[in-house]
Design an enzyme around this catalytic site. Sequence first.
Site, PDB file in Angstrom:
ATOM      1  N   GLU A  54     -17.707   6.362   1.151  1.00  0.00           N
ATOM      2  CA  GLU A  54     -16.885   5.901   0.038  1.00  0.00           C
ATOM      3  C   GLU A  54     -17.581   6.324  -1.253  1.00  0.00           C
ATOM      4  O   GLU A  54     -18.801   6.287  -1.354  1.00  0.00           O
ATOM      5  CB  GLU A  54     -16.686   4.380   0.099  1.00  0.00           C
ATOM      6  CG  GLU A  54     -15.674   4.016   1.177  1.00  0.00           C
ATOM      7  CD  GLU A  54     -15.469   2.515   1.352  1.00  0.00           C
ATOM      8  OE1 GLU A  54     -15.663   1.752   0.407  1.00  0.00           O
ATOM      9  OE2 GLU A  54     -15.108   2.121   2.477  1.00  0.00           O
ATOM     10  N   GLY A 110     -24.181  -3.041   2.948  1.00  0.00           N
ATOM     11  CA  GLY A 110     -23.004  -3.870   3.198  1.00  0.00           C
ATOM     12  C   GLY A 110     -21.816  -2.956   3.362  1.00  0.00           C
ATOM     13  O   GLY A 110     -21.959  -1.821   3.817  1.00  0.00           O
ATOM     14  N   CYS A 157     -18.379  -0.804   6.848  1.00  0.00           N
ATOM     15  CA  CYS A 157     -18.801  -0.018   8.018  1.00  0.00           C
ATOM     16  C   CYS A 157     -20.143  -0.434   8.617  1.00  0.00           C
ATOM     17  O   CYS A 157     -20.174  -0.984   9.718  1.00  0.00           O
ATOM     18  CB  CYS A 157     -18.813   1.469   7.666  1.00  0.00           C
ATOM     19  SG  CYS A 157     -17.141   2.113   7.415  1.00  0.00           S
ATOM     20  N   GLU A 175     -15.019   9.930  11.861  1.00  0.00           N
ATOM     21  CA  GLU A 175     -15.047  10.239  10.431  1.00  0.00           C
ATOM     22  C   GLU A 175     -16.393   9.819   9.846  1.00  0.00           C
ATOM     23  O   GLU A 175     -16.871   8.723  10.116  1.00  0.00           O
ATOM     24  CB  GLU A 175     -13.904   9.475   9.740  1.00  0.00           C
ATOM     25  CG  GLU A 175     -13.829   9.673   8.251  1.00  0.00           C
ATOM     26  CD  GLU A 175     -13.720  11.139   7.876  1.00  0.00           C
ATOM     27  OE1 GLU A 175     -12.763  11.798   8.307  1.00  0.00           O
ATOM     28  OE2 GLU A 175     -14.604  11.634   7.144  1.00  0.00           O
ATOM     29  N   LYS A 204       0.837  -1.203   0.000  1.00  0.00           N
ATOM     30  CA  LYS A 204       0.000   0.000   0.000  1.00  0.00           C
ATOM     31  C   LYS A 204       0.872   1.254   0.000  1.00  0.00           C
ATOM     32  O   LYS A 204       0.631   2.207  -0.748  1.00  0.00           O
ATOM     33  CB  LYS A 204      -0.900  -0.027   1.244  1.00  0.00           C
ATOM     34  CG  LYS A 204      -2.241   0.623   1.035  1.00  0.00           C
ATOM     35  CD  LYS A 204      -3.182   0.336   2.193  1.00  0.00           C
ATOM     36  CE  LYS A 204      -4.146  -0.793   1.889  1.00  0.00           C
ATOM     37  NZ  LYS A 204      -5.161  -0.999   2.920  1.00  0.00           N
ATOM     38  N   PHE A 252     -32.069   7.224   1.507  1.00  0.00           N
ATOM     39  CA  PHE A 252     -31.882   5.978   2.274  1.00  0.00           C
ATOM     40  C   PHE A 252     -33.178   5.179   2.402  1.00  0.00           C
ATOM     41  O   PHE A 252     -33.316   4.350   3.281  1.00  0.00           O
ATOM     42  CB  PHE A 252     -31.241   6.246   3.650  1.00  0.00           C
ATOM     43  CG  PHE A 252     -29.732   6.176   3.568  1.00  0.00           C
ATOM     44  CD1 PHE A 252     -29.029   7.038   2.743  1.00  0.00           C
ATOM     45  CD2 PHE A 252     -29.016   5.224   4.276  1.00  0.00           C
ATOM     46  CE1 PHE A 252     -27.649   6.955   2.629  1.00  0.00           C
ATOM     47  CE2 PHE A 252     -27.634   5.138   4.169  1.00  0.00           C
ATOM     48  CZ  PHE A 252     -26.954   6.001   3.347  1.00  0.00           C
TER      49      PHE A 252
END
Length: 436
Positions: free
Chosen positions: A150, A259, A262, A146, A35, A251
């Site tokens: 994504e 999924g 998180c 946070e 990474k 939502f």
Amino acid sequence: MRLSVIGCGYLGAVHAAAMASIGHEVVGIDVDPAKIEALSKGEAPFFEPGLQEILIEGISSGRLSFTTDVSAAAGAAVHFIGVGTPQEAGGYAADLTYVNAAIDALLPHLSDGDVVAGKSTVPVGTAAELAPRVTAAGATLVWNPEFLREGWAVQDTIDPDRLVAGVPAGAEGERATEILREVYHPAVAKGTPFIVTDYATAELVKVSANAFLATKISFINAMAEIAEVTGADVTQLADAIGHDARIGRRFLGAGIGFGGGCLPKDIRAFAARAEELGRGESVSFLREVDAINLRRRDRAVQLVIDALGGSVVDKNVTVLGAAFKPFSDDVRDSPALDVAVRLYGLGAKVVVTDPQAIENARRVHPQLDYITDRDEAIRDADAIVLVTEWDEYRRELAPELASALTSGRVVVDGRNGLDAAAWRAAGWSYYGMGRP
Ligand code: NAD
């Protein structure tokens, strides 16, 4: 300011690059050499829109660097902790091994007055437990959860809808708060709400936000289950209740559920933590939220079986999507990939396609066939199953095109993202989630 970011995954890599893009000097630290090698070359190790650009910009400006050597954190004023907090093996609680290891590795490199800012999602009580170790090293621990999504992570990090900081009481906390305000100066300057609170509240803000979002999704999926036995249409139901400003339409997309890295593990960890605190009953509904969510995957698989006449054995099934959501290559606990794997397990000849997530999906499920080109993947399919609502599938796949690629005429819409009327008009049998 000089900042270090420990843990350069989806959260940390974006955080490091975003902090450099707003003018800080940032070192990103991770234990994964592959990474770090990629990041050092300006290559995003995962797909996140806009990340590549700010990585390259940060590295070429000289403000952003990456290393596996934690001693590089020395000299930074703020050290962000963004390591993983996965579900523990064999249980529902969060595994704090990585957080503890990151803090232990960092301690020898702290100086008096440094701020250690936890960003990982942790069970309530974690910061209070870690604080004495950080304080003994002369630094101050704050918890700064946070909320990035994504797919929108760069924008969400640079321009969040709120900032939350759990800080210790008194002058030490006030000083740390001022330092965080300086870190997030562009957002602070434009008046972004900045909630300064105690550790427990900050930790709970994060997990309760995720619990609420998961509950909202499972609520509409529960309505989908009722719609399925009554002939009602859950998408119309969602539109109608969504017009109520107190409810809101976001939502409320019924489908194969949530999924990713998180929501599933966060609601499980929250329930487990509440049990430990003797308040298991307060969030026992989260078990139901989880169960409803997982049932929707079963439902999607059953729809495919029914649509193909009672069996998928040796049927060509094309699964559109592997990522847990569009604009991401993340397949952690992906409902899309789960549906594909289950169909494969039932004997279907499964072909999976996805614009970004094939490499990650192949790593976890090498037994599936992957084809990058959407149209090639659809060729000769007996059934098409939409499970990740990428625009390539939801908006850009015309039923007429699909008809030219295969004589199969079954489409299962696991995200209620397709135009059912258009597919039916083109001669397809369309099956949605919670729709007649
Ligand atoms: P991830 O698995 O992508 O990244 C974690 C990184 O930490 C990995 O690169 C790993 O190598 C590194 N790491 C582990 N131990 C380390 C150590 N001792 N020192 C340095 N690096 C170490 O996970 P993620 O998705 O980035 O999530 C990280 C945390 O952020 C989790 O607590 C998660 O719940 C939270 N979070 C994630 C998101 C998201 O959208 N991904 C959003 C908000 C919060």
